[in-house]
Write a protein that holds these residues in place. Structure first.
Motif, PDB file in Angstrom:
ATOM      1  N   ASP A 291      -7.043  55.352 -10.055  1.00  0.00           N
ATOM      2  CA  ASP A 291      -7.000  54.507 -11.249  1.00  0.00           C
ATOM      3  C   ASP A 291      -7.255  53.040 -10.923  1.00  0.00           C
ATOM      4  OD1 ASP A 291      -6.439  56.741 -12.757  1.00  0.00           O
ATOM      5  OD2 ASP A 291      -4.267  56.382 -12.844  1.00  0.00           O
ATOM      6  N   VAL A 292      -6.633  52.534  -9.853  1.00  0.00           N
ATOM      7  CA  VAL A 292      -6.797  51.117  -9.510  1.00  0.00           C
ATOM      8  C   VAL A 292      -8.227  50.831  -9.068  1.00  0.00           C
ATOM      9  CG1 VAL A 292      -6.075  49.259  -7.961  1.00  0.00           C
ATOM     10  CG2 VAL A 292      -4.359  50.786  -8.958  1.00  0.00           C
ATOM     11  N   VAL A 293      -8.810  51.715  -8.266  1.00  0.00           N
ATOM     12  CA  VAL A 293     -10.197  51.509  -7.837  1.00  0.00           C
ATOM     13  C   VAL A 293     -11.137  51.551  -9.028  1.00  0.00           C
ATOM     14  CG1 VAL A 293     -12.118  52.443  -6.491  1.00  0.00           C
ATOM     15  CG2 VAL A 293      -9.816  52.378  -5.508  1.00  0.00           C
ATOM     16  N   CYS A 294     -10.970  52.530  -9.898  1.00  0.00           N
ATOM     17  CA  CYS A 294     -11.855  52.626 -11.062  1.00  0.00           C
ATOM     18  C   CYS A 294     -11.680  51.443 -12.007  1.00  0.00           C
ATOM     19  CB  CYS A 294     -11.633  53.948 -11.795  1.00  0.00           C
ATOM     20  SG  CYS A 294     -12.301  55.382 -10.914  1.00  0.00           S
ATOM     21  N   ALA A 295     -10.477  50.908 -12.099  1.00  0.00           N
ATOM     22  CA  ALA A 295     -10.263  49.711 -12.917  1.00  0.00           C
ATOM     23  C   ALA A 295     -11.020  48.522 -12.343  1.00  0.00           C
ATOM     24  CB  ALA A 295      -8.770  49.397 -13.000  1.00  0.00           C
ATOM     25  N   ASN A 296     -10.987  48.382 -11.022  1.00  0.00           N
ATOM     26  CA  ASN A 296     -11.709  47.269 -10.395  1.00  0.00           C
ATOM     27  C   ASN A 296     -13.209  47.494 -10.437  1.00  0.00           C
ATOM     28  OD1 ASN A 296      -9.899  45.064  -8.879  1.00  0.00           O
ATOM     29  ND2 ASN A 296      -8.787  47.000  -8.984  1.00  0.00           N
ATOM     30  N   ALA A 297     -13.629  48.740 -10.280  1.00  0.00           N
ATOM     31  CA  ALA A 297     -15.047  49.042 -10.448  1.00  0.00           C
ATOM     32  C   ALA A 297     -15.494  48.731 -11.874  1.00  0.00           C
ATOM     33  CB  ALA A 297     -15.309  50.504 -10.114  1.00  0.00           C
ATOM     34  N   ALA A 298     -14.627  48.990 -12.841  1.00  0.00           N
ATOM     35  CA  ALA A 298     -14.938  48.688 -14.239  1.00  0.00           C
ATOM     36  C   ALA A 298     -15.175  47.193 -14.436  1.00  0.00           C
ATOM     37  CB  ALA A 298     -13.803  49.167 -15.135  1.00  0.00           C
ATOM     38  N   LEU A 299     -14.325  46.382 -13.812  1.00  0.00           N
ATOM     39  CA  LEU A 299     -14.496  44.939 -13.917  1.00  0.00           C
ATOM     40  C   LEU A 299     -15.807  44.517 -13.256  1.00  0.00           C
ATOM     41  CD1 LEU A 299     -13.201  42.354 -14.965  1.00  0.00           C
ATOM     42  CD2 LEU A 299     -11.933  42.175 -12.809  1.00  0.00           C
ATOM     43  N   ALA A 304     -21.697  43.013 -13.621  1.00  0.00           N
ATOM     44  CA  ALA A 304     -23.102  43.406 -13.491  1.00  0.00           C
ATOM     45  C   ALA A 304     -23.819  43.492 -14.825  1.00  0.00           C
ATOM     46  CB  ALA A 304     -23.193  44.747 -12.766  1.00  0.00           C
ATOM     47  N   GLY A 305     -23.060  43.411 -15.924  1.00  0.00           N
ATOM     48  CA  GLY A 305     -23.668  43.493 -17.247  1.00  0.00           C
ATOM     49  C   GLY A 305     -23.938  44.907 -17.720  1.00  0.00           C
ATOM     50  N   ARG A 306     -23.305  45.905 -17.067  1.00  0.00           N
ATOM     51  CA  ARG A 306     -23.534  47.302 -17.452  1.00  0.00           C
ATOM     52  C   ARG A 306     -22.647  47.748 -18.607  1.00  0.00           C
ATOM     53  NH1 ARG A 306     -26.632  50.488 -14.027  1.00  0.00           N
ATOM     54  NH2 ARG A 306     -28.136  49.077 -13.035  1.00  0.00           N
ATOM     55  N   VAL A 307     -21.473  47.135 -18.755  1.00  0.00           N
ATOM     56  CA  VAL A 307     -20.562  47.483 -19.839  1.00  0.00           C
ATOM     57  C   VAL A 307     -19.972  46.196 -20.411  1.00  0.00           C
ATOM     58  CG1 VAL A 307     -19.954  49.755 -18.894  1.00  0.00           C
ATOM     59  CG2 VAL A 307     -18.600  47.753 -18.263  1.00  0.00           C
ATOM     60  N   ASP A 308     -19.408  46.329 -21.605  1.00  0.00           N
ATOM     61  CA  ASP A 308     -18.835  45.161 -22.279  1.00  0.00           C
ATOM     62  C   ASP A 308     -17.321  45.117 -22.214  1.00  0.00           C
ATOM     63  OD1 ASP A 308     -21.358  44.224 -23.122  1.00  0.00           O
ATOM     64  OD2 ASP A 308     -21.323  45.588 -24.843  1.00  0.00           O
ATOM     65  N   ASN A 309     -16.687  46.236 -21.830  1.00  0.00           N
ATOM     66  CA  ASN A 309     -15.232  46.250 -21.827  1.00  0.00           C
ATOM     67  C   ASN A 309     -14.719  47.127 -20.696  1.00  0.00           C
ATOM     68  OD1 ASN A 309     -14.599  49.119 -22.966  1.00  0.00           O
ATOM     69  ND2 ASN A 309     -16.120  48.276 -24.400  1.00  0.00           N
ATOM     70  N   LEU A 310     -13.450  46.956 -20.393  1.00  0.00           N
ATOM     71  CA  LEU A 310     -12.844  47.617 -19.237  1.00  0.00           C
ATOM     72  C   LEU A 310     -12.779  49.133 -19.420  1.00  0.00           C
ATOM     73  CD1 LEU A 310     -11.674  46.448 -16.578  1.00  0.00           C
ATOM     74  CD2 LEU A 310      -9.401  46.745 -17.582  1.00  0.00           C
TER      75      LEU A 310
END
Length: 339
Positions: A291-299, A304-310
């Motif tokens: 969960d923590v890694v995926c949260a940081n990857a999300a940020l 990178a401009g691939r997503v707009d939200n966490l």
């Protein structure tokens, strides 16, 4: 022109006097070019840490590091995901796993890192144990980026003078200015970065350095629990740097994602343990690390401009791991770096 390092640099520091940008550049050039004794270097690092580094000093130090480094342009889309270390929480290698995850999402990652100095296991330590060649030159890093979507730049290979400083930093056993400088001095000259910051008071000066060096988009993050990552155990403070300026923001990752994990749940140990954790994560094992890694990857995906939200970033990152793309990224990185 520095005539005496002790008189011109150390004496002002111990009196609490800040260095101007040019003075800071010249001081670090003296060190990087091997003209300063190890004892004076240790005193310099201790004095800076005790006084607190200013943005102007840090910018001058980066000027010196880039001037003496082997640098190259990896392209406008590449990002770095890195932390300062020095939080003394000895967590597993969150940014390294996040980098593999993000590369598995199709984002080019040019990761800059080193062996552990003030933490248990550095990014270079764990990647080497996983089979990645550390001393890869520019040509191999480019090949890794082309074939694996990620390249690793070992700091002493590109910042040649840093190698002999490692024993000094390790002997001091506390965060030094080099914990801060490394993440700001990526030799691939990336234009986008996610940087974890262990000490909250460094968020503003580091943001000012990124702004002064005209980064396209950068996010600096510090957890209220002391993590140099986006925390899922406490809210986090962000500095968002872009052409529009520096934005201050608070982000409660646990609230946004609906998962809570404290820093103790992601604590690392020795190299064997941390490598085992990386392999387990890449195999899709759920739990706090996932969960923590995926949260940081999300940020990072937001950077990178691939997503707009966490939340969207978290789902994209989780898919990268569960579908095996992050694991394949590591396999290709190992193979190409050693070819």
């Amino acid at each position: 022109m520095i005539n005496s390092f002790a008189l011109d640099v150390l004496n002002p520091l111990v009196r609490g006097t800040n260095l101007e940008r040019l003075q800071a550049r010249e001081a670090l050039l003296e060190i990087l070019e091997g003209r300063v004794d190890g004892l004076l270097i240790a005193s310099f690092l201790t004095g800076l840490t005790a006084k607190g580094e200013t943005a102007e000093e840090m910018t001058g130090f980066i000027d010196a590091m880039i001037a003496t480094a082997t640098t190259f342009d990896i392209g406008p889309e590449a990002i770095d995901i890195v932390g300062t270390g020095g939080d003394q929480l000895h967590t597993v290698n969150i940014s390294t796993m996040a980098a593999l995850t993000v590369a598995g999402c199709g984002v080019v990652v040019a990761k800059h890192g080193n062996r552990a100095a003030s933490s248990s296991v550095g990014s270079a330590d764990v990647l080497e144990a996983l089979g990645v060649r550390l001393d890869a030159p520019e040509s191999v890093v480019r090949a890794c980026v082309e074939g694996a979507g990620i390249g690793f730049m070992f700091a002493p290979t590109f910042h040649h003078a840093l190698g002999y400083l490692t024993p000094i930093r390790r002997a001091l056993a506390f965060r030094t200015i080099f914990n801060v400088l490394g993440p700001l001095a990526n030799p691939a000259l990336v234009r986008r970065s996610l940087i974890g910051v262990a000490q909250s008071h460094l968020l503003d000066p580091m943001a000012q350095v990124l702004s002064a060096r005209a980064i396209e988009y950068g996010v600096l993050v510090n957890g209220d629990d002391g993590l140099d990552e986006l925390s899922l155990g406490a809210p986090s403070s962000l500095r968002i740097v872009s052409a529009a300026g520096i934005e201050v923001r608070r982000l409660d990752g646990a609230h946004e994602l609906g998962v809570v994990h404290d820093a103790a749940s992601i604590r690392g140990a020795g190299i064997e343990h941390n490598v085992s954790v990386v392999r387990g994560f890449l195999a899709g094992e759920g739990g706090p690390v996932f969960d923590v890694v995926c949260a940081n990857a999300a940020l990072a995906l937001m950077v990178a401009g691939r997503v707009d939200n966490l939340r969207d970033g978290f789902e994209l990152a989780a898919s990268s791991v569960r579908e095996g793309r992050a694991h394949s990224t590591l396999e290709r990185l190992v193979a190409i770096s050693n070819s």
